[in-house]
Design an enzyme around this catalytic site. Structure first.
Site, short mmCIF file in Angstrom:
data_model
loop_
_atom_site.label_atom_id
_atom_site.label_comp_id
_atom_site.label_asym_id
_atom_site.label_seq_id
_atom_site.Cartn_x
_atom_site.Cartn_y
_atom_site.Cartn_z
N ASN A 25 0.86 -1.19 0.00
CA ASN A 25 0.00 0.00 0.00
C ASN A 25 0.89 1.24 0.00
O ASN A 25 1.32 1.72 1.05
CB ASN A 25 -0.92 -0.02 1.22
CG ASN A 25 -1.98 -1.09 1.12
OD1 ASN A 25 -2.94 -0.95 0.36
ND2 ASN A 25 -1.79 -2.17 1.85
N GLU A 26 1.18 1.72 -1.19
CA GLU A 26 2.11 2.82 -1.37
C GLU A 26 1.45 4.16 -1.02
O GLU A 26 0.22 4.23 -0.83
CB GLU A 26 2.59 2.85 -2.83
CG GLU A 26 3.36 1.61 -3.26
CD GLU A 26 4.78 1.56 -2.72
OE1 GLU A 26 5.09 2.28 -1.75
OE2 GLU A 26 5.58 0.79 -3.26
N PRO A 27 2.25 5.23 -0.90
CA PRO A 27 1.68 6.55 -0.62
C PRO A 27 0.52 6.88 -1.56
O PRO A 27 0.61 6.64 -2.77
CB PRO A 27 2.87 7.49 -0.85
CG PRO A 27 4.06 6.66 -0.48
CD PRO A 27 3.73 5.28 -0.96
#
Length: 642
Positions: free
Chosen positions: A175-177
């Site tokens: 879950n990236e920025p």
């Protein structure tokens, strides 16, 4: 009422609380251990207790599992419990966080492969209970597949326990920025920093898949219990943002602040930037002012006020939470003591200055000519990290030996190896040279180097090492290659430190009987080799400490291309002139295979010589800003007392 884990002596136990607040700065419960090994065992014990509790109730235990380096020791301990303590996994159902896309199961970089190698192949879990996202699912079916993955978790009663790591972008899972709080399992494009961090495992960033399937934030947050693991200084900054910062999609791990049963389990390096550790005087005015804490505080105060040490006033101390320091001494006395302490760390004689008063010097005057071992984990750490000091020791007539602990072969690209093999064939055509050429050309993305290719790559690193130390004036007879066995796997994943490794290190110390040992204390090494090499030295020293020659042996720790010691920690600072800075640079240049797009770049795209020069220049600049003499550059060391 929520439940948290708290440290109770050597144990972790559950403790119900109304509202948790470690300090006024922290928004997530966290426990800090002295090392990741101890912490991992405690986390494994919690998981094992949950599995057994569920077994007693005749229920399944649903675990959410993570990959990467952080949970490996947890899995090792669970395997040990299964084999030695009778822990059964017959009632365990697992769901892994993520998988690269595309990715075949049998690719050694797949998370399916990782989980079977580290856990599933060694316990009695039912294969039907193992769920790892499918990296081969087609693009037209991936949305339905992700929905079904979340549905399976729900149908099994939800996650009883979710194990997490954290990436430098603040991602959990992938879950990236920018990830939304309500996101479910889905396909995501990986952040550049994530690709950089994964590059070593894939032998280059170009080989890292750009996409992945990941559980979403909402899926992770649905777990009844969450434990996040954080190891090492390279995770310290993002952990501070996560634990003390505001909730933000730009740091997805901050969403965990809203979970009712979440604990971050950290080692000292990972927790080093938390306010209560970095600046504890801002948290607790009644703390005990030790010498080391006083030094740390005064250097920090100089940075905060943009003043030199001798310019600090009582008001500066009082205005910045340090009034407790003034109860026994005024600012003038504190300033003088700190100034003198730092002044005495500076020396142009790292081996000690002969026939001089050494009472205020970091090293002994006698013996005037010392036997010195410079341990280098990889074949270039010596010149990158302490090339100027190395040069100074040789110039000043010490009996210097450099000891390369590993071959460094995995850091040589196939392109470089092929070039050397083809040159060898042109000079003298042999079947062996042709075999190496064929092995490299036929190598697939997921295959291992053959033994012959690994030997060639190791010899390339050896040749570069000889070139570098000859440039500094060291004789070949004083160069030693240990090729420690733990490293020689042909892959990024190394073996654990063995008795054979320790005996090899012990043997070279016994042979040389040094007065000085220099070793890499840079534990932020992204693939862990520095730590294993340092552990081998420490264990060897412990076994040899009864030997009479060890009574006169001092150990100095340097840092490498990733970090530098804080000024308050430094016990020896060796200045370099502009000409010595250039000499060090040229010695680093001798390691040609590690220039121009090195395979293990870490989080800094610059070449190693650039990083080293900036780090050495910054150390000198920090000394100047504190009011001490100004030099072009400085190399820094901390003494290890065994």
């Amino acid at each position: 009422m929520k439940t948290i884990l708290e440290k109770n002596g050597a144990n972790i136990r559950y403790k119900p609380v109304g509202q948790f607040e470690e300090t006024r700065f922290e928004k997530i419960h966290n426990v800090i251990f002295s090392n990741s090994n101890q912490a991992s065992i405690k986390v494994a014990e919690e998981i094992a207790a949950l599995i057994r509790k569920k077994q007693e109730a005749n229920k399944n235990c649903v675990l959410g599992l993570a990959t990467g380096s952080s949970p490996i020791r947890v899995y090792e301990e669970l395997v040990r419990m299964h084999k030695e303590d009778g822990l059964s996994f017959h009632n365990v159902i697992t769901f892994n966080l993520d998988e690269y896309l595309p990715m075949e199961k049998d690719n050694r970089q797949s998370y399916w492969y990782f989980m079977h190698e580290h856990l599933f192949n060694h316990v009695d879990i039912n294969p039907k209970n193992i769920h790892v996202p499918d990296g081969t699912v087609s693009s037209d079916k991936v949305i339905d597949y992700c929905i079904s993955y979340d549905d399976k978790i729900k149908k099994n009663g939800g996650l009883d326990f979710q194990l997490l790591g954290i990436g430098r972008t603040g991602h959990v899972g992938f879950n990236e920025p920018g990830s939304h709080y309500n996101s479910g399992t889905r396909v995501i494009t990986l952040d550049h920093i994530t690709l950089v961090d994964a590059a070593p495992a894939f032998l280059g960033i170009d080989n890292v898949p750009r996409k992945a399937i990941t559980m979403g934030i909402a899926t992770v947050m649905s777990a009844k219990r969450i434990v996040l693991l954080g190891w090492g200084e390279n995770k310290a900054n993002i952990l501070k943002k996560t634990i003390e910062g505001e909730i933000s999609p730009q740091v997805p791990a901050t969403y965990l602040q809203n979970h009712k049963n979440c604990t971050f389990v950290l080692d000292t390096g990972a927790g080093s930037q938390l306010t209560r550790n970095k600046t504890p005087w801002l948290v607790d005015e009644s703390l005990e002012w030790t010498e080391s804490l006083t030094s740390k505080a005064i250097v920090w105060l100089c940075d905060e006020t943009n003043k030199s040490i001798l310019s600090l006033t009582d008001k500066d101390y009082n205005d910045n939470g340090m009034s407790g320091l003034l109860t026994t001494e005024d600012s003038y006395d504190l300033n003088i003591k700190m100034f003198n302490k730092l002044q005495h760390t500076i020396t142009g004689w790292p081996g000690g200055k002969p026939n001089a008063d050494d009472s205020s010097r970091p090293e002994r005057a006698e013996p005037a000519r010392k036997r010195v071992i410079i341990f280098s984990p990889h074949p270039d750490d010596d010149v990158i990290s302490m090339g100027g000091t190395f040069d100074r020791l040789i110039e000043q007539g010490h009996d210097v030996h450099v000891v390369y602990q590993t071959s460094g072969n995995i850091a040589v690209s196939d392109t470089d190896a092929l070039r050397y093999a083809e040159i060898s064939k042109r000079i003298g055509p042999t079947d062996e040279a042709q075999k190496i050429i064929d092995c490299i050309k036929d190598k697939s993305d997921s295959s291992f180097d053959s033994l012959e290719v690994r030997k060639l790559k190791g010899n390339i690193r050896r040749g570069e090492s000889y070139a570098a130390v000859r440039y500094l004036g060291l004789e070949d007879s004083h160069v030693h290659f240990l090729d420690l066995p733990f490293y020689e796997t042909g892959t990024i994943k190394k073996n654990n430190l063995s008795q054979k490794d320790i005996e090899i290190v012990k043997s070279i110390i016994t042979e040389i009987k040094p007065h000085q040992i220099y070793a890499a204390g840079d534990l932020a090494d992204p693939h862990g080799t520095h730590k294993v090499c340092l552990d081998a030295i420490f264990e060897s020293l412990d076994r040899l400490k009864a030997e009479s020659y060890m009574d006169d042996c001092w150990v100095w720790l340097y840092r490498g291309a990733w970090h530098e010691w804080d000024v308050d920690e430094i016990e020896m600072a060796v200045p370099m002139s502009p000409s010595q800075v250039l000499k060090k640079r040229y010695a680093i240049f001798c390691h040609q295979s590690q220039k121009d797009g090195v395979m293990f770049q870490g989080d800094d795209s610059r070449e190693f010589w650039m990083r080293a020069e900036e780090r050495n220049k910054n150390t000198a600049e920090r000394y100047r800003a504190l009011g001490l003499s100004h030099y072009a550059a400085m190399e820094a060391f901390v003494r290890y007392k065994f």
